[in-house]
Design a protein around this motif. Structure first.
Motif, short mmCIF file in Angstrom:
data_model
loop_
_atom_site.label_atom_id
_atom_site.label_comp_id
_atom_site.label_asym_id
_atom_site.label_seq_id
_atom_site.Cartn_x
_atom_site.Cartn_y
_atom_site.Cartn_z
N PHE A 92 -24.75 -53.25 43.78
CA PHE A 92 -25.01 -54.55 44.39
C PHE A 92 -23.98 -54.84 45.48
CE2 PHE A 92 -27.18 -54.83 40.36
CZ PHE A 92 -28.32 -55.56 40.64
N VAL A 102 -24.72 -60.70 46.10
CA VAL A 102 -24.47 -61.52 44.92
C VAL A 102 -23.13 -62.24 45.05
CG1 VAL A 102 -24.29 -61.57 42.41
CG2 VAL A 102 -25.74 -59.85 43.52
N LEU A 128 -31.47 -58.76 39.68
CA LEU A 128 -30.15 -59.11 39.18
C LEU A 128 -30.20 -59.46 37.70
CD1 LEU A 128 -27.16 -59.65 39.71
CD2 LEU A 128 -27.78 -61.98 40.44
#
Length: 215
Positions: free
Chosen positions: A121, A97, A157
């Motif tokens: 993440f 990300v 996400l």
């Protein structure tokens, strides 16, 4: 003319015995046979069609399910159909990300990236948004990724920022996804709620794994 000759025959038929001739035409047995065969064929077609309708409305799928259960009881693996195959969602650790801040408030990108890292993440770039988005995102945020991420990494996400807008870029080659923070952003979805959303998102995958052999 004989006395036994019927009137009006003009002597065409002469009777020499003591019985009158039969005047009715011969029976057409061949025609009766053909009619009988056609009737049987029509009844057969009607019966077959009725059976097909019965299978449709009574649930032929139930028979297939029963056969599948019987096969499972005997330890026979049944290969699931392609339509039943579920999309495999990536885990947070498999998603990179990039976090970009499109608001006038400083520090949001790093703060958000640190929180996403705590939730598993993988973090890529962190910084200010490009001119395309800088101070132009009115909502909480935009999640942007390649076309392939629409049903994979973006929904995962998205559980962390439920109100974010999902977008894809067909020209994008990188598998990483961007989180562009908008002016309405306050914080990520609370972790307990995000965990519940992520579990619900993965529920179809778990069910498919349980029934991967049709059992």
């Amino acid at each position: 003319m004989s006395m036994l000759t019927p009137p009006g025959m003009g002597g065409q038929y002469r009777i020499t015995g003591d019985k009158y001739p039969r005047m009715r035409p011969p029976r057409r047995r061949g025609r009766l046979v053909v009619v009988g065969i056609v009737s049987v064929a029509v009844l057969g077609v009607v019966g077959w069609g009725t059976l097909q309708l019965v299978d449709v409305f009574t649930g032929s799928g139930d028979k297939a399910a029963a056969n599948t259960k019987a096969a499972c009881a005997q330890g026979i693996k049944v290969k699931p159909s392609a339509a039943a195959a579920a999309v495999v969602l990536p885990k947070p650790a498999q998603i990179t990300v990039n976090v970009f801040n499109a608001t006038p408030r400083s520090g949001l990108a790093k703060q958000t990236a640190d929180e996403l890292a705590k939730r598993g993440f993988h973090i890529g770039e962190v910084g200010n948004a490009s001119k395309e988005f800088d101070k132009k995102v009115a909502g909480t945020g935009i999640l942007l990724g390649p076309a392939s991420s629409l049903k994979t990494s973006l929904p995962v996400l998205g559980t962390q920022l439920a109100a974010a807008e999902l977008r894809t870029d067909a020209a994008r080659k990188s598998a990483a996804v961007d989180l562009v923070i908008g002016t309405a952003f306050k914080q990520l979805t609370a972790k307990p709620d995000a965990d519940k959303a992520l579990a619900a998102l993965n529920a179809p995958e778990a069910a498919a794994a349980t029934k991967k052999n049709g059992c």
